[in-house]
Design a protein around this motif. Structure first.
Motif, PDB file in Angstrom:
ATOM      1  N   GLY A  77       0.792  -1.224   0.000  1.00 60.42           N
ATOM      2  CA  GLY A  77       0.000   0.000   0.000  1.00 60.42           C
ATOM      3  C   GLY A  77       0.821   1.270   0.000  1.00 60.42           C
ATOM      4  N   HIS A  78       0.681   2.096   1.051  1.00 62.77           N
ATOM      5  CA  HIS A  78       1.202   3.458   1.049  1.00 62.77           C
ATOM      6  C   HIS A  78       2.723   3.521   1.128  1.00 62.77           C
ATOM      7  CE1 HIS A  78      -2.892   5.223   2.544  1.00 62.77           C
ATOM      8  NE2 HIS A  78      -2.984   4.556   1.414  1.00 62.77           N
ATOM      9  N   SER A  79       3.310   2.817   2.077  1.00 57.77           N
ATOM     10  CA  SER A  79       4.768   2.653   2.201  1.00 57.77           C
ATOM     11  C   SER A  79       5.558   3.928   1.944  1.00 57.77           C
ATOM     12  CB  SER A  79       5.240   1.570   1.223  1.00 57.77           C
ATOM     13  OG  SER A  79       4.531   0.375   1.398  1.00 57.77           O
ATOM     14  N   PRO A  80       5.301   5.018   2.645  1.00 56.86           N
ATOM     15  CA  PRO A  80       5.953   6.280   2.292  1.00 56.86           C
ATOM     16  C   PRO A  80       7.450   6.299   2.530  1.00 56.86           C
ATOM     17  CG  PRO A  80       4.713   6.509   4.333  1.00 56.86           C
ATOM     18  CD  PRO A  80       4.348   5.188   3.761  1.00 56.86           C
ATOM     19  N   TRP A  81       7.964   5.459   3.435  1.00 57.84           N
ATOM     20  CA  TRP A  81       9.391   5.528   3.741  1.00 57.84           C
ATOM     21  C   TRP A  81      10.097   4.244   3.344  1.00 57.84           C
ATOM     22  CZ3 TRP A  81       9.440  10.314   4.015  1.00 57.84           C
ATOM     23  CH2 TRP A  81       8.462  11.031   4.703  1.00 57.84           C
ATOM     24  N   ALA A  82       9.636   3.573   2.296  1.00 58.57           N
ATOM     25  CA  ALA A  82      10.231   2.318   1.868  1.00 58.57           C
ATOM     26  C   ALA A  82      11.262   2.476   0.768  1.00 58.57           C
ATOM     27  CB  ALA A  82       9.129   1.369   1.372  1.00 58.57           C
ATOM     28  N   LEU A  83      11.292   3.623   0.116  1.00 62.61           N
ATOM     29  CA  LEU A  83      12.177   3.789  -1.035  1.00 62.61           C
ATOM     30  C   LEU A  83      13.607   4.111  -0.601  1.00 62.61           C
ATOM     31  CD1 LEU A  83       9.928   5.819  -3.490  1.00 62.61           C
ATOM     32  CD2 LEU A  83      10.239   3.352  -3.341  1.00 62.61           C
ATOM     33  N   THR A  84      14.556   3.738  -1.450  1.00 64.92           N
ATOM     34  CA  THR A  84      15.960   4.009  -1.190  1.00 64.92           C
ATOM     35  C   THR A  84      16.562   4.762  -2.369  1.00 64.92           C
ATOM     36  OG1 THR A  84      16.644   1.929  -2.226  1.00 64.92           O
ATOM     37  CG2 THR A  84      16.195   1.876   0.142  1.00 64.92           C
ATOM     38  N   ASN A  85      17.645   5.450  -2.119  1.00 62.24           N
ATOM     39  CA  ASN A  85      18.462   5.997  -3.197  1.00 62.24           C
ATOM     40  C   ASN A  85      19.489   4.939  -3.554  1.00 62.24           C
ATOM     41  OD1 ASN A  85      17.517   8.608  -3.891  1.00 62.24           O
ATOM     42  ND2 ASN A  85      18.275   9.379  -1.932  1.00 62.24           N
ATOM     43  N   GLY A  86      19.331   4.318  -4.712  1.00 63.88           N
ATOM     44  CA  GLY A  86      20.143   3.174  -5.051  1.00 63.88           C
ATOM     45  C   GLY A  86      19.676   1.955  -4.275  1.00 63.88           C
ATOM     46  N   GLY A  87      20.404   0.868  -4.395  1.00 64.33           N
ATOM     47  CA  GLY A  87      20.097  -0.308  -3.614  1.00 64.33           C
ATOM     48  C   GLY A  87      18.873  -1.069  -4.072  1.00 64.33           C
ATOM     49  N   ILE A  88      18.281  -1.820  -3.141  1.00 59.36           N
ATOM     50  CA  ILE A  88      17.223  -2.788  -3.424  1.00 59.36           C
ATOM     51  C   ILE A  88      15.958  -2.411  -2.675  1.00 59.36           C
ATOM     52  CG2 ILE A  88      16.539  -5.221  -3.259  1.00 59.36           C
ATOM     53  CD1 ILE A  88      19.598  -5.856  -3.022  1.00 59.36           C
ATOM     54  N   VAL A  89      14.827  -2.470  -3.340  1.00 57.97           N
ATOM     55  CA  VAL A  89      13.526  -2.391  -2.679  1.00 57.97           C
ATOM     56  C   VAL A  89      12.794  -3.706  -2.932  1.00 57.97           C
ATOM     57  CG1 VAL A  89      11.236  -1.354  -2.754  1.00 57.97           C
ATOM     58  CG2 VAL A  89      13.258   0.097  -2.630  1.00 57.97           C
ATOM     59  N   LEU A  90      12.363  -4.322  -1.848  1.00 56.97           N
ATOM     60  CA  LEU A  90      11.564  -5.540  -1.907  1.00 56.97           C
ATOM     61  C   LEU A  90      10.100  -5.135  -1.863  1.00 56.97           C
ATOM     62  CD1 LEU A  90      11.602  -8.683  -1.832  1.00 56.97           C
ATOM     63  CD2 LEU A  90      11.652  -8.489   0.666  1.00 56.97           C
ATOM     64  N   HIS A  91       9.371  -5.361  -2.945  1.00 58.96           N
ATOM     65  CA  HIS A  91       7.993  -4.901  -3.100  1.00 58.96           C
ATOM     66  C   HIS A  91       7.052  -6.088  -2.929  1.00 58.96           C
ATOM     67  CE1 HIS A  91       4.764  -2.950  -5.884  1.00 58.96           C
ATOM     68  NE2 HIS A  91       4.520  -2.723  -4.605  1.00 58.96           N
ATOM     69  N   LEU A  92       6.271  -6.085  -1.850  1.00 58.13           N
ATOM     70  CA  LEU A  92       5.501  -7.263  -1.455  1.00 58.13           C
ATOM     71  C   LEU A  92       4.106  -7.341  -2.067  1.00 58.13           C
ATOM     72  CD1 LEU A  92       6.440  -7.374   2.334  1.00 58.13           C
ATOM     73  CD2 LEU A  92       7.598  -8.453   0.398  1.00 58.13           C
ATOM     74  N   ALA A  93       3.765  -6.421  -2.965  1.00 58.77           N
ATOM     75  CA  ALA A  93       2.418  -6.443  -3.546  1.00 58.77           C
ATOM     76  C   ALA A  93       2.132  -7.745  -4.287  1.00 58.77           C
ATOM     77  CB  ALA A  93       2.225  -5.261  -4.488  1.00 58.77           C
ATOM     78  N   SER A  94       3.179  -8.490  -4.607  1.00 59.14           N
ATOM     79  CA  SER A  94       3.005  -9.770  -5.302  1.00 59.14           C
ATOM     80  C   SER A  94       2.579 -10.894  -4.353  1.00 59.14           C
ATOM     81  CB  SER A  94       4.311 -10.164  -5.994  1.00 59.14           C
ATOM     82  OG  SER A  94       5.402 -10.110  -5.092  1.00 59.14           O
ATOM     83  N   LEU A  95       2.655 -10.682  -3.045  1.00 54.29           N
ATOM     84  CA  LEU A  95       2.270 -11.703  -2.075  1.00 54.29           C
ATOM     85  C   LEU A  95       0.799 -11.511  -1.722  1.00 54.29           C
ATOM     86  CD1 LEU A  95       5.432 -11.716   0.226  1.00 54.29           C
ATOM     87  CD2 LEU A  95       4.963 -13.076  -1.822  1.00 54.29           C
ATOM     88  N   ARG A  96      -0.071 -12.200  -2.431  1.00 54.82           N
ATOM     89  CA  ARG A  96      -1.495 -11.908  -2.373  1.00 54.82           C
ATOM     90  C   ARG A  96      -2.343 -13.109  -1.937  1.00 54.82           C
ATOM     91  NH1 ARG A  96      -2.431  -7.321  -4.412  1.00 54.82           N
ATOM     92  NH2 ARG A  96      -4.609  -7.770  -4.824  1.00 54.82           N
ATOM     93  N   GLU A  97      -1.716 -14.070  -1.315  1.00 50.66           N
ATOM     94  CA  GLU A  97      -2.459 -15.242  -0.848  1.00 50.66           C
ATOM     95  C   GLU A  97      -3.511 -14.837   0.179  1.00 50.66           C
ATOM     96  OE1 GLU A  97      -1.633 -19.106   2.053  1.00 50.66           O
ATOM     97  OE2 GLU A  97       0.043 -18.066   1.110  1.00 50.66           O
TER      98      GLU A  97
END
Length: 460
Positions: A77-97
């Motif tokens: 959803g909103h995740s306002p502080w999840a982004l990084t400058n460079g690096g890796i973001v793990l985006h869980l919207a695909s986990l929809r069970e």
């Protein structure tokens, strides 16, 4: 592969290791995957991974830990502080069970589902659980902070109905935690935010509920109506939860033309029930003043969520705080400060608490703080004049200090750019120490730090 000051982002290794999607800038869905609720967020990771399952999450966690690059976790959803400058973001919207068991009134839900999606699915079985006040908030993110939605006075917080969780910790292990398995970790994820691992699935206890008596009641905002509402809301039956937003009235179909620009209270009421009891619960609020609009009616529970504008990304300075009472003097201050703001829109939101939040769960049973506080407030200055950002930030900061009256407190899920300075206000001294100890056990290297961060106890 992009370079940054902590190492090289291992895009090729991620592609070779995970079964889910690995997105980089230029890929069709990369920008959408980086989208968060707030505007003005310009951080861009080198890669976004949308995992296929918990095993994928474990692989990404291990790679992020080994590489040392910035690592953020974005729920559905909103995740306002999840982004990084460079690096890796793990985006869980695909986990929809989603597996709902109507007989036991429980559900296992993937962390990438949203509150609106879960609510609609549970409603098909006559069941419900309170999450946030918007349908687009992600289950994983809202749950670990506490969860304050439209049923909290009746049922308590979302975490009060979390029975178990599947979580990937910094060591790459996939654990199922509950009151008997890793109980300290289970305690910490109920209020401690995303500091202890990546939640992939949650098991919730649900409650019977099909329809509610709910909708907007629009009143003039005066010191008397604000203080009156605040008093009545704490005296109301537990079945009634409400959230009020106060601001200068824009042009809206239900606002009288001569009232545009004057302060109004838009209050969303949700009574978990119907009939005469519902009418009696709402009557005192309707009598506070002649309503500009009364849209309260019997509706299916999922209809409490209003449609949202996907393209509207507000830029705002915002602060959260708790208050124990709101009297006429407090109400006058609120109206004075709203009138003095130079923002496009300035607003005060009040969430009366009490009920199940305070009465049903011991203060130390979960990591959530401030169960005994009566009101949670959000102050917001929404603006487009970016050159005056500091002015709007100063407005909310000063407003917060004035209303707190020297008694600090904040809800961890509503921390903004004040996170580093105020994270300790979210917890008691004892809870803070315990959370840091749990962090030391499960994430001593502070891998999960792109969040409202709780440092391990080994850090000074």
């Amino acid at each position: 592969m992009a370079e940054n000051n902590q190492g090289t982002t291992p895009v090729d290794r991620l592609r070779a290791s995970v079964e889910g999607r690995v997105l980089v800038p230029g890929d069709a869905d990369f920008e959408q995957a980086c989208k968060v609720y707030l505007g003005g967020m310009d951080q861009r990771p080198d890669v976004v991974v949308q995992p296929a399952d918990a095993a994928d999450v474990a692989r990404v966690v291990a790679i992020a830990r080994d590489s040392g690059v910035p690592f953020g976790v974005k729920s559905g959803g909103h995740s306002p502080w999840a982004l990084t400058n460079g690096g890796i973001v793990l985006h869980l919207a695909s986990l929809r069970e989603l597996d709902i068991d109507p007989e036991s009134r429980t559900a296992w839900a993937g962390a990438g589902l949203t509150a609106g999606e879960f609510t609609k699915a549970a409603h098909e079985h006559g069941l419900a659980l309170g999450f946030g006040d918007t349908p687009s908030v992600g289950l994983g993110g809202i749950t670990v902070g506490g969860g304050v939605g439209y049923l909290y006075r009746r049922d308590g917080l979302t975490i009060d109905h979390l029975l178990a969780a599947e979580i990937v910790t910094a060591d790459g292990q996939v654990r199922v935690v509950d009151a008997d398995n890793d109980p300290d970790l289970f305690w910490a994820i109920r209020g401690g935010g995303g500091n202890f691992g990546v939640l992939t699935r949650m098991k919730y206890r649900l409650h019977e509920l099909s329809t509610v008596y709910a909708g907007l009641l629009v009143l003039p905002a005066t010191p008397e109506t604000i203080a009156g509402y605040s008093k009545l809301s704490l005296e109301a039956p537990r079945a009634l939860t409400s959230i009020v937003n106060m601001f200068a009235a824009p042009e809206m179909p239900f606002i009288p033309e001569d009232k545009v620009g004057t302060p109004v209270m838009l209050t969303m009421f949700v009574y978990a029930g119907e009939g005469e009891a519902a009418e009696q619960a709402l009557a005192p609020f309707r009598n506070l003043a002649e309503p500009y609009a009364d849209m309260i009616e019997q509706i299916p529970f999922p209809n409490i969520y209003e449609e949202e504008e996907d393209d509207w990304l507000p830029i705002a300075a915002a602060r959260n705080l708790f208050m124990d009472d709101i009297d006429l003097a407090d109400a006058e201050i609120m109206l004075e400060r709203l009138a003095a703001s130079t923002a496009d829109m300035a607003a005060v939101q009040i969430r009366p608490l009490g009920g199940g939040v305070a009465a049903d769960v011991a203060e130390d049973a979960t990591a959530y703080g401030h169960r005994g506080r009566n009101f949670m407030l959000n102050l917001a200055s929404i603006y487009s004049d970016l050159e005056n950002a500091d002015t709007h930030a100063a407005w909310v900061d000063d407003f917060t200090v004035t209303l707190q009256k020297g008694v600090p407190g904040v809800y961890v899920n509503f921390l903004e750019d004040d996170s580093a300075a105020r994270i300790g206000e979210a917890y008691s001294e004892q809870t803070w120490a315990r959370l840091r100890s749990v962090k030391q056990t499960y994430d001593p290297g502070n891998l999960f730090r792109v969040n409202n961060n709780i440092p391990p106890s080994g850090d000074n």
